[in-house]
Design a protein around this motif. Structure first.
Motif, PDB file in Angstrom:
ATOM      1  N   TYR A  58      21.856  -0.251 136.594  1.00  0.00           N
ATOM      2  CA  TYR A  58      21.153  -1.075 137.710  1.00  0.00           C
ATOM      3  C   TYR A  58      22.013  -2.481 137.914  1.00  0.00           C
ATOM      4  N   VAL A  59      21.978  -3.053 136.417  1.00  0.00           N
ATOM      5  CA  VAL A  59      22.728  -4.436 136.515  1.00  0.00           C
ATOM      6  C   VAL A  59      24.092  -4.390 137.091  1.00  0.00           C
ATOM      7  N   PHE A  60      25.261  -3.452 136.537  1.00  0.00           N
ATOM      8  CA  PHE A  60      26.339  -3.139 137.139  1.00  0.00           C
ATOM      9  C   PHE A  60      26.450  -2.978 138.617  1.00  0.00           C
ATOM     10  N   GLY A  61      25.498  -1.992 139.225  1.00  0.00           N
ATOM     11  CA  GLY A  61      25.350  -1.642 140.506  1.00  0.00           C
ATOM     12  C   GLY A  61      24.968  -2.854 141.304  1.00  0.00           C
ATOM     13  N   LEU A  62      24.050  -3.701 140.827  1.00  0.00           N
ATOM     14  CA  LEU A  62      23.810  -4.877 141.674  1.00  0.00           C
ATOM     15  C   LEU A  62      24.969  -5.900 141.773  1.00  0.00           C
ATOM     16  N   MET A  63      25.610  -5.921 140.676  1.00  0.00           N
ATOM     17  CA  MET A  63      26.822  -6.993 140.597  1.00  0.00           C
ATOM     18  C   MET A  63      27.847  -6.450 141.382  1.00  0.00           C
ATOM     19  N   ALA A  64      28.207  -5.273 141.482  1.00  0.00           N
ATOM     20  CA  ALA A  64      29.249  -4.784 142.396  1.00  0.00           C
ATOM     21  C   ALA A  64      28.872  -4.738 143.789  1.00  0.00           C
ATOM     22  N   THR A  65      27.716  -4.316 144.240  1.00  0.00           N
ATOM     23  CA  THR A  65      27.164  -4.246 145.513  1.00  0.00           C
ATOM     24  C   THR A  65      27.081  -5.752 146.235  1.00  0.00           C
ATOM     25  N   TYR A  66      26.386  -6.495 145.275  1.00  0.00           N
ATOM     26  CA  TYR A  66      26.262  -8.007 145.914  1.00  0.00           C
ATOM     27  C   TYR A  66      27.094  -8.955 145.593  1.00  0.00           C
ATOM     28  N   GLY A  67      27.983  -8.804 144.569  1.00  0.00           N
ATOM     29  CA  GLY A  67      28.944  -9.897 143.965  1.00  0.00           C
ATOM     30  C   GLY A  67      28.396 -11.082 143.371  1.00  0.00           C
ATOM     31  N   LEU A  68      27.023 -10.622 142.513  1.00  0.00           N
ATOM     32  CA  LEU A  68      26.160 -11.707 141.995  1.00  0.00           C
ATOM     33  C   LEU A  68      27.096 -12.017 140.572  1.00  0.00           C
ATOM     34  N   ARG A  69      26.571 -13.538 140.293  1.00  0.00           N
ATOM     35  CA  ARG A  69      26.944 -13.983 139.089  1.00  0.00           C
ATOM     36  C   ARG A  69      25.992 -13.100 137.974  1.00  0.00           C
ATOM     37  N   ASN A  70      26.696 -13.036 136.751  1.00  0.00           N
ATOM     38  CA  ASN A  70      25.860 -12.419 135.377  1.00  0.00           C
ATOM     39  C   ASN A  70      24.606 -12.913 135.386  1.00  0.00           C
ATOM     40  N   HIS A  71      23.882 -14.136 135.514  1.00  0.00           N
ATOM     41  CA  HIS A  71      22.704 -14.504 135.225  1.00  0.00           C
ATOM     42  C   HIS A  71      21.891 -14.060 136.594  1.00  0.00           C
ATOM     43  N   GLU A  72      22.405 -14.151 137.848  1.00  0.00           N
ATOM     44  CA  GLU A  72      21.691 -14.087 139.052  1.00  0.00           C
ATOM     45  C   GLU A  72      21.061 -12.909 139.145  1.00  0.00           C
ATOM     46  N   VAL A  73      21.582 -11.745 138.452  1.00  0.00           N
ATOM     47  CA  VAL A  73      20.890 -10.411 138.379  1.00  0.00           C
ATOM     48  C   VAL A  73      19.409 -10.434 138.314  1.00  0.00           C
ATOM     49  N   PHE A  74      19.106 -11.369 137.041  1.00  0.00           N
ATOM     50  CA  PHE A  74      17.873 -11.366 136.826  1.00  0.00           C
ATOM     51  C   PHE A  74      16.796 -12.527 137.375  1.00  0.00           C
ATOM     52  N   PHE A  75      17.522 -13.099 138.476  1.00  0.00           N
ATOM     53  CA  PHE A  75      16.944 -13.991 139.355  1.00  0.00           C
ATOM     54  C   PHE A  75      16.775 -13.703 140.800  1.00  0.00           C
ATOM     55  N   CYS A  76      16.559 -12.639 141.203  1.00  0.00           N
ATOM     56  CA  CYS A  76      16.639 -12.203 142.390  1.00  0.00           C
ATOM     57  C   CYS A  76      15.192 -11.707 143.148  1.00  0.00           C
ATOM     58  N   ASP A  77      15.082 -11.767 144.381  1.00  0.00           N
ATOM     59  CA  ASP A  77      13.943 -10.954 144.818  1.00  0.00           C
ATOM     60  C   ASP A  77      14.755  -9.724 145.518  1.00  0.00           C
ATOM     61  N   LEU A  78      14.330  -8.638 144.817  1.00  0.00           N
ATOM     62  CA  LEU A  78      14.626  -7.260 145.261  1.00  0.00           C
ATOM     63  C   LEU A  78      13.833  -6.330 145.709  1.00  0.00           C
ATOM     64  N   SER A  79      12.663  -7.279 146.567  1.00  0.00           N
ATOM     65  CA  SER A  79      11.556  -6.333 147.372  1.00  0.00           C
ATOM     66  C   SER A  79      12.258  -5.748 148.633  1.00  0.00           C
ATOM     67  N   SER A  80      13.405  -6.316 149.211  1.00  0.00           N
ATOM     68  CA  SER A  80      13.943  -5.438 150.257  1.00  0.00           C
ATOM     69  C   SER A  80      14.729  -4.426 150.184  1.00  0.00           C
ATOM     70  N   LEU A  81      14.792  -3.962 148.534  1.00  0.00           N
ATOM     71  CA  LEU A  81      15.665  -2.634 148.357  1.00  0.00           C
ATOM     72  C   LEU A  81      14.466  -1.528 148.295  1.00  0.00           C
ATOM     73  N   THR A  82      14.005  -1.415 149.588  1.00  0.00           N
ATOM     74  CA  THR A  82      13.155  -0.062 149.956  1.00  0.00           C
ATOM     75  C   THR A  82      13.775   0.724 150.869  1.00  0.00           C
ATOM     76  N   ASN A  83      13.136   2.035 151.004  1.00  0.00           N
ATOM     77  CA  ASN A  83      13.968   2.855 152.029  1.00  0.00           C
ATOM     78  C   ASN A  83      13.664   2.211 153.374  1.00  0.00           C
ATOM     79  N   SER A  84      12.689   1.292 153.549  1.00  0.00           N
ATOM     80  CA  SER A  84      12.271   0.803 154.877  1.00  0.00           C
ATOM     81  C   SER A  84      12.764  -0.677 154.776  1.00  0.00           C
ATOM     82  N   GLY A  85      13.402  -1.383 153.970  1.00  0.00           N
ATOM     83  CA  GLY A  85      13.743  -2.562 153.743  1.00  0.00           C
ATOM     84  C   GLY A  85      15.190  -3.097 154.537  1.00  0.00           C
ATOM     85  N   ASP A  86      15.708  -4.094 154.598  1.00  0.00           N
ATOM     86  CA  ASP A  86      16.767  -4.544 155.146  1.00  0.00           C
ATOM     87  C   ASP A  86      17.923  -4.472 154.306  1.00  0.00           C
TER      88      ASP A  86
END
Length: 389
Positions: free
Chosen positions: A228-256
């Protein structure tokens, strides 16, 4: 009785009182030699010499005895200070050195003074350790080695210790510019020219992982949480630490599918869109929208850890799984990907949480290629239209 015999007698008397110092004759002058505090650490003792500038005769010896008694007393009271015993010609230089070190300490206090929020303070600590302390430590080392009080020389020499065209050199220039402003010191006119060089070098931009490689690496990670960490960084271009400081609530089937990087991070709050969008399904990131606790269990309390320490855990994990790329390679690959999606540079820079100028400097090679390709495509299109008519 000659002077040398009398010196020996004096030294014997001081030795019986427990003194580790003695008067010595060197050429035609007298010195004091023995165990003395280090100039850099008063708790570290070593055999050293104090030049008294006294003539090696009986009158000079009487003065040397008084100096020896004074130094012994200062040592007993823990009041010995080298600045009182350097040569007059060296004293100005020594005072300048102390003044320089004091101003650097003042700058560190100033850097942290305005931040009372726990999270902001922790972020500042990370910034200080990574973006200021290494360069200031190098300045101190250069000042100690060169014994110069010329700030232009110290600043310039420090900058030039970093390779031209390197990211470290650009970061050093940026940090020292802030310090210079605090010191009210005007930097050389060619400072920006000397500082030039932030971004990816040729070797780096040629070795960025392709989309196919990224997908294969994800497949080979054995631990689901770290996938999941690797996938988030690849898909969203996040810095290392940013992975653990994100609001991921939009990552649902109905989210944007637009994630929000929280304000507790290095560059504050910003929103990021996925590139490629198809990777959300490929990397199963919608599972995080249902349960963000699927990410690895690491300490995220910035009262007891730092963003830098959190980021290092990701770097260590990449090495553990022998991924053969660095975490930031995923971020750079994301940025290049947005260029060929024709995402405006201003928008991409905002998503990455840095300035447009930094974005264009870092990804200059690909941006230039995109713009040239667009110009070529436009020219070819016009030529084909002329052929038709």
């Amino acid at each position: 009785m000659n002077v040398i015999q009398e010196i020996n007698n004096v030294n014997d008397k001081f030795a019986t009182k427990g003194s580790k110092l003695r008067i010595e004759k060197r050429g035609e002058t007298l010195n004091i030699r023995g165990s003395l505090p280090s100039k850099n650490d008063k708790n570290d003792f070593a055999v050293q010499r104090i030049s008294l500038g006294l003539k090696a005769d009986f009158n000079g010896l009487e003065e040397a005895k008084k100096k020896l008694q004074l130094i012994t007393l200062q040592l007993e009271l823990n009041q010995f200070d080298w600045i009182n015993w350097v040569k007059i010609s060296d004293k100005k230089e020594k005072k300048e050195e102390f003044k320089f070190l004091t101003r650097l300490n003042d700058f560190e206090k100033y850097f942290f003074r305005e931040n009372k929020n726990e999270y902001l303070t922790s972020t500042r600590k990370t910034t200080w350790r990574s973006s200021y302390k290494p360069y200031i430590n190098r300045m101190i080392s250069i000042q100690n080695d060169t014994k110069t009080d010329n700030l232009d020389n110290i600043f310039t020499t420090t900058l030039k210790t970093y390779k031209e065209g390197s990211r470290s050199r650009k970061q050093c220039a940026t940090s020292l510019s802030v310090l210079a402003k605090f010191l009210e010191h005007k930097l050389p006119e060619d400072w920006k020219l000397m500082a030039k060089g932030y971004g990816l070098n040729k070797a780096s931009f040629r070795n960025l992982p392709t989309d196919e490689i990224i997908e294969n690496l994800w497949e080979n990670i054995p631990n689901k949480s770290w996938k999941y960490v690797f996938g988030l960084m690849a898909t969203y271009g996040l810095r290392n630490h940013e992975v653990f400081f994100c609001d991921l609530s939009s990552l649902t089937n109905s989210g944007d599918k637009i994630i929000r990087v929280l304000p507790t991070t290095k560059t504050g709050e910003h929103q990021v869109w996925p590139f490629h969008p198809k990777w959300i399904d490929k990397f199963e990131l919608c599972e995080l929208g249902k349960d963000p606790e699927l990410l690895p269990k690491i300490n995220r309390d910035l009262r007891v850890t730092t963003l830098q320490n959190i980021g290092k855990k990701i770097t260590d994990q990449f090495k553990r799984y022998s991924l053969k790329i660095k975490p930031y390679d995923l971020r750079h690959a994301w940025a290049v990907r947005t260029i060929f999606y024709d995402l405006p540079d201003t928008v991409a820079a905002r998503m990455m949480g840095h300035s447009v100028s930094l974005h264009t400097q870092t990804y200059h090679h690909w941006i230039t290629k995109r713009d040239q390709q667009q110009a070529v495509n436009n020219a070819l299109s016009k030529y084909k239209k002329r052929e038709i008519f």
